[in-house]
Structures are given as structure tokens and as C-alpha cells.
Enzyme design. Structure first.
Site, PDB file in Angstrom:
ATOM      1  N   HIS A 160      45.545 -32.805 -23.851  1.00 23.72           N
ATOM      2  CA  HIS A 160      45.373 -31.898 -22.700  1.00 23.72           C
ATOM      3  C   HIS A 160      45.312 -32.657 -21.353  1.00 23.72           C
ATOM      4  O   HIS A 160      44.450 -32.440 -20.510  1.00 23.72           O
ATOM      5  CB  HIS A 160      44.232 -30.889 -22.873  1.00 23.72           C
ATOM      6  CG  HIS A 160      42.831 -31.404 -23.074  1.00 23.72           C
ATOM      7  ND1 HIS A 160      42.278 -32.445 -22.366  1.00 23.72           N
ATOM      8  CD2 HIS A 160      41.845 -30.966 -23.883  1.00 23.72           C
ATOM      9  CE1 HIS A 160      41.036 -32.626 -22.745  1.00 23.72           C
ATOM     10  NE2 HIS A 160      40.748 -31.759 -23.658  1.00 23.72           N
ATOM     11  N   HIS A 177      31.553 -26.715 -32.744  1.00 27.96           N
ATOM     12  CA  HIS A 177      32.190 -26.695 -31.420  1.00 27.96           C
ATOM     13  C   HIS A 177      33.488 -25.917 -31.546  1.00 27.96           C
ATOM     14  O   HIS A 177      34.270 -26.171 -32.469  1.00 27.96           O
ATOM     15  CB  HIS A 177      32.452 -28.150 -31.007  1.00 27.96           C
ATOM     16  CG  HIS A 177      33.123 -28.330 -29.692  1.00 27.96           C
ATOM     17  ND1 HIS A 177      32.999 -27.454 -28.643  1.00 27.96           N
ATOM     18  CD2 HIS A 177      33.948 -29.334 -29.240  1.00 27.96           C
ATOM     19  CE1 HIS A 177      33.700 -27.894 -27.613  1.00 27.96           C
ATOM     20  NE2 HIS A 177      34.292 -29.017 -27.954  1.00 27.96           N
ATOM     21  N   ASP A 202      40.807 -28.194 -30.650  1.00 27.58           N
ATOM     22  CA  ASP A 202      41.107 -29.311 -31.544  1.00 27.58           C
ATOM     23  C   ASP A 202      40.213 -29.321 -32.784  1.00 27.58           C
ATOM     24  O   ASP A 202      40.476 -30.078 -33.722  1.00 27.58           O
ATOM     25  CB  ASP A 202      41.024 -30.657 -30.807  1.00 27.58           C
ATOM     26  CG  ASP A 202      39.761 -30.846 -30.004  1.00 27.58           C
ATOM     27  OD1 ASP A 202      39.171 -29.847 -29.552  1.00 27.58           O
ATOM     28  OD2 ASP A 202      39.348 -32.001 -29.811  1.00 27.58           O
ATOM     29  N   HIS A 258      29.880 -30.891 -25.102  1.00 23.95           N
ATOM     30  CA  HIS A 258      30.238 -30.785 -23.708  1.00 23.95           C
ATOM     31  C   HIS A 258      30.725 -29.378 -23.328  1.00 23.95           C
ATOM     32  O   HIS A 258      31.211 -29.161 -22.221  1.00 23.95           O
ATOM     33  CB  HIS A 258      31.320 -31.833 -23.378  1.00 23.95           C
ATOM     34  CG  HIS A 258      32.654 -31.534 -23.992  1.00 23.95           C
ATOM     35  ND1 HIS A 258      33.787 -31.352 -23.227  1.00 23.95           N
ATOM     36  CD2 HIS A 258      33.067 -31.327 -25.272  1.00 23.95           C
ATOM     37  CE1 HIS A 258      34.824 -31.105 -24.001  1.00 23.95           C
ATOM     38  NE2 HIS A 258      34.400 -31.071 -25.248  1.00 23.95           N
ATOM     39  N   TYR A 292      36.342 -42.725 -23.768  1.00 22.97           N
ATOM     40  CA  TYR A 292      36.017 -41.344 -24.172  1.00 22.97           C
ATOM     41  C   TYR A 292      34.849 -40.814 -23.341  1.00 22.97           C
ATOM     42  O   TYR A 292      34.883 -39.700 -22.829  1.00 22.97           O
ATOM     43  CB  TYR A 292      35.667 -41.396 -25.658  1.00 22.97           C
ATOM     44  CG  TYR A 292      35.464 -40.082 -26.357  1.00 22.97           C
ATOM     45  CD1 TYR A 292      36.516 -39.473 -27.048  1.00 22.97           C
ATOM     46  CD2 TYR A 292      34.226 -39.469 -26.386  1.00 22.97           C
ATOM     47  CE1 TYR A 292      36.325 -38.285 -27.730  1.00 22.97           C
ATOM     48  CE2 TYR A 292      34.025 -38.287 -27.056  1.00 22.97           C
ATOM     49  CZ  TYR A 292      35.079 -37.700 -27.732  1.00 22.97           C
ATOM     50  OH  TYR A 292      34.877 -36.521 -28.403  1.00 22.97           O
ATOM     51  N   HIS A 297      35.915 -37.079 -33.760  1.00 21.69           N
ATOM     52  CA  HIS A 297      37.070 -37.930 -33.425  1.00 21.69           C
ATOM     53  C   HIS A 297      36.706 -39.392 -33.729  1.00 21.69           C
ATOM     54  O   HIS A 297      35.587 -39.836 -33.433  1.00 21.69           O
ATOM     55  CB  HIS A 297      37.414 -37.877 -31.935  1.00 21.69           C
ATOM     56  CG  HIS A 297      37.835 -36.527 -31.431  1.00 21.69           C
ATOM     57  ND1 HIS A 297      39.038 -35.957 -31.738  1.00 21.69           N
ATOM     58  CD2 HIS A 297      37.201 -35.655 -30.615  1.00 21.69           C
ATOM     59  CE1 HIS A 297      39.136 -34.778 -31.135  1.00 21.69           C
ATOM     60  NE2 HIS A 297      38.038 -34.572 -30.445  1.00 21.69           N
TER      61      HIS A 297
HETATM   62 FE1  FEO Z   1      35.575 -30.711 -27.068  1.00 28.66          FE
HETATM   63 FE2  FEO Z   1      37.238 -32.655 -29.382  1.00 28.66          FE
HETATM   64  O1  FEO Z   1      36.858 -31.107 -28.389  1.00 28.66           O
END
Ligand code: FEO
Length: 404
Positions: free
Chosen positions: A24, A78, A82, A145, A196, A229
Site C-alpha cells: 500500500h 486485526h 492483509d 495500530h 517497520y 509479519h
Molecule cells: Fe495493520 Fe499488517 O496490517
């Protein structure tokens, strides 16, 4: 395919995205992974899903372990695309499963899907889900977040499923921190963590400190931290907690970044003299030309340095477009505890240097003033002024750094 076992009966069943370079708009030169986890117990539980493009891989991983139809619970930590856009595929395979999500997550999920046929249970901090011999504790992490965010903790195995927090955009065959470090380096992993954090979590330092304090107050022993991730922290979960606390407190390296762009090499020549001055002033200096640098890398290097000098030619009385883009991106990340100065070339009216100071002051960053304007092309004397500017900036950054 059957995923990777974290602890007996607990599996990574996610997918590795080796190809993504534009996440994104965020540059991901290392790719990424979409991690999700399957806990095999009396009531099998899936923690998060994956991006929709990778749902087939996730399902294959699950099928290598058990029949997905037997999944009884799906935790959605979340709802960002993704992680949650594999949910309809899972619910088609396991229509009897109950989704566990925060209230804000449920409301968000309703915007993406028709959830009327699904069983959805909202959870809040302190709620527990007993799935057999294991118990899962939920802890809301609003704005870390997204508003919906939460984390889930398996009390018996002391594993924290932390969604985006503590993640890294890394595509690797290594699933764990120690595996990654043995095939790459600890510095590579740290760089991925900082990249990140700078691009995603920079605005949330105070919330991060408060949430880690809450976890400590609850007495949660984090023996393994499994983000959505990158690698799973099993060898040294303390390391990632320390890094986050340090970054949340504004700690960073005593160094300088010079981020600039140039039209006819005048601002570039200024940059070279300034960088020599910074170096002779005693600080390491990283120089990045914005048209040759992804915006997310520039933000990372800004974050890694205590002081940054921003150089822009004046174009039509305002900053150069790439510098404007950088400043806009940076403003959204609400940086703190960094010293900034500005310089640039101009043809007649000028305006870029003034605008950089105005914008960075609006962000609350401290300014090293005055900046330097140079008409058309730097003379020998101008380059000497640039050198002194860089030298003086290094001196000031050292003093400023002492505050932290
Ligand atoms: Fe806030 Fe990896 O999505």
C-alpha cells in the site's frame, strides 16, 4: 504442506509473499509474510487469517494438519486487509466456527463482509477463551495500530500473538528470529524492525509504552512473540521488547541524515559540502537523494538519525515536489525528538528553505537555524558556508542528543 510447529500443537499456517515490493505504497524490498496460527486443541482455534491472494496457501497448510471444518474458533486480532481478507474462505470451510473480535473490529468487519450468517462474539481486555487444555487471554490494543486491534495470549505456552506489533516486512524461509539471524545477520533483522516501526508505529510511541507497561503489570511472561509479519521471536523476545521501548522513548543513534533533491546539481553540491562538514564535526552522515530513494527508506533513515538536514531547490517559489511528498508523509507519522535544519538553491525568489522550517516546526520538531540559501550555483565561498553549516549542525546534534 502443514505449516511450521511453534510448540506442540501450535502451528504457523501463513504465507510468504516473496514478490511484494509495494505494500500500500510502502516499499518492501525484502517482501513480507502474512502469518497466522492454528492451535490444535479440543476446540481448534485459528488466530488471524491472511491476505485474500494467499488464502489457498493458508488452507493447504491447515489441511496438512487437520480438516478445516473442525475449526471451532477464529480470532481476528486485526481487521486490516492483509490479515482478515481470508476470513470468508475460512468461514465457508468452517461455518460453525465462532469469530472472536473486538467491538470495533466487529463494526469494521461488517463494512467488509455480510457477517449475518456468521457467529461473532465480541471480546475485551481480560476476557478469556478456554479451548481445551489451553486458555487464550485477550488484550485490546486500540490504535496499535488500528482502532480494532488486539493481541491474544496463550497462557499455558506463554505465547503472545501480537498481530502487527513486533513485526517486520521480511520474506524468508526462516520462521524464527534465531533461524533468520543464522542465515542473515542480527543487523539485518534490527534494520527490518526499525523500518517497520518508523513507517507504521512511529506515531504511537506513548501508546506502545503504556501497553507494554500494562502487559508487565498483568505479569504476562512472554516466552514467544508471534507477530503477523516476519519472524517469530522465540530465541530473544526480550530483544524486540527492548527495541520497542527504546524507540517509543525516542532513543536513536547519534548520527545525521541528509535528505535532499536537486534540479541542476546545485543543491547536490551543497549537500556534498554539508556532508563533509557533518563528518568533520564528528558524526556519521547518511546522504539520500529522494528521487533515488523510496519514501519509506527516507523515513527510516530520518528515524535512525538524531538530526536531519533537508535540502530542496526552490521550484515556483515552493519546495521541490519530492521534498513536499516526504514532508507530507513525515507529518502523518508525527515524529518527535529529532533536530532538523534546511538548505537549498534558488533562482530568484526562494521559498523552499522557509517552507521546510515552517512545516517541520508545525510537526513540533526542533529547528537548527538559520538554514542556507544559495543563488543559482554554489560558489567556493558558498561551499565553505555549507561545510560550516554541516559542521555546526553536527555540534548541535551532539548537544541535543544528550537530552535523551
Ligand atoms: Fe495493520 Fe499488517 O496490517
Amino acid at each position: 504442506m502443514k505449516g511450521v510447529e511453534l510448540k506442540e500443537g501450535i502451528y504457523w499456517v501463513g504465507a510468504i509473499d516473496w514478490e511484494v515490493r509495494d505494500f500500500h505504497g510502502y516499499e518492501t524490498p525484502r517482501g513480507t509474510s502474512y502469518n497466522n496460527y492454528l492451535i490444535v486443541d479440543e476446540e481448534p482455534t485459528l488466530v488471524d487469517t491472511v491476505k485474500y491472494d494467499f488464502a489457498d496457501l493458508m488452507i493447504k497448510n491447515i489441511k496438512g494438519i487437520m480438516n478445516p471444518r473442525a475449526i471451532k474458533h477464529v480470532i481476528i486480532n486485526h481487521i486490516e486487509n492483509d490479515h482478515a481478507t481470508g476470513i470468508d474462505r475460512i468461514m465457508n470451510l468452517a461455518p460453525g466456527a465462532t469469530i472472536h473480535v473486538t467491538e470495533r473490529g466487529r463494526k469494521g468487519l461488517e463494512r467488509f463482509y455480510d457477517i449475518s450468517a456468521w457467529t461473532v462474539k465480541t471480546v475485551k481486555t481480560g476476557d478469556r477463551l478456554k479451548i481445551g487444555k489451553r486458555t487464550i487471554l485477550f488484550l485490546e490494543t486500540p490504535m496499535l495500530h488500528w482502532p480494532d486491534s488486539m493481541v491474544s495470549y496463550v497462557e499455558e505456552e506463554k505465547i503472545l500473538f501480537s498481530q502487527d506489533a513486533f513485526g517486520q516486512h521480511i520474506a524468508s524461509s526462516a520462521r524464527f528470529d534465531d533461524e533468520f539471524v543464522s542465515s542473515a545477520t542480527a543487523a539485518d533483522l534490527e534494520d527490518a524492525v526499525i523500518d517497520y516501526y518508523a513507517n507504521i508505529l512511529m506515531p504511537f510511541g506513548q501508546l506502545i509504552k503504556a501497553k507494554i507497561a500494562e502487559v508487565q503489570k498483568l505479569g504476562l511472561d512472554l516466552q514467544m512473540i508471534a507477530p503477523d509479519h516476519g519472524v517469530i521471536w522465540r530465541a530473544d523476545p526480550e530483544k524486540i521488547l527492548r527495541m520497542y521501548l527504546d524507540m517509543a522513548e525516542g532513543k536513536t543513534g547519534l548520527s545525521v541524515a541528509v535528505i535532499y533533491d536537486t534540479m541542476w546539481h546545485s543543491t547536490e553540491r551543497m549537500t556534498q559540502a554539508i556532508a563533509r562538514g557533518v563528518k568533520d564535526g564528528g558524526l556519521e552522515c547518511k546522504v539520500l537523494k529522494l528521487r533515488a530513494t523510496p519514501m519509506s527508506v527516507a523515513v527510516k533513515e530520518f528515524w535512525k538519525a538524531r538530526g536531519t538536514l533537508i535540502g530542496s531547490p526552490t521550484l515556483n517559489n515552493i519546495v521541490f515536489p519530492t521534498i513536499a511528498q516526504f514532508l507530507t508523509y513525515l507529518r502523518g507519522l508525527r515524529p518527535k525528538n529529532r533536530l532538523v535544519g534546511a538548505f537549498g538553491s534558488l533562482g530568484w525568489g526562494g521559498g523552499a528553505v522557509k517552507e521546510i522550517y515552517e512545516t517541520t516546526k508545525q510537526m513540533g520538531l526542533e529547528a537548527f537555524e538559520p538554514g542556507i540559501d544559495v543563488l543559482y550555483k554554489p560558489t567556493f565561498e558558498d561551499e565553505e558556508r555549507c561545510y560550516e553549516f554541516g559542521y555546526g549542525f553536527a555540534e548541535e546534534v551532539k548537544k541535543y542528543h544528550g537530552r535523551f
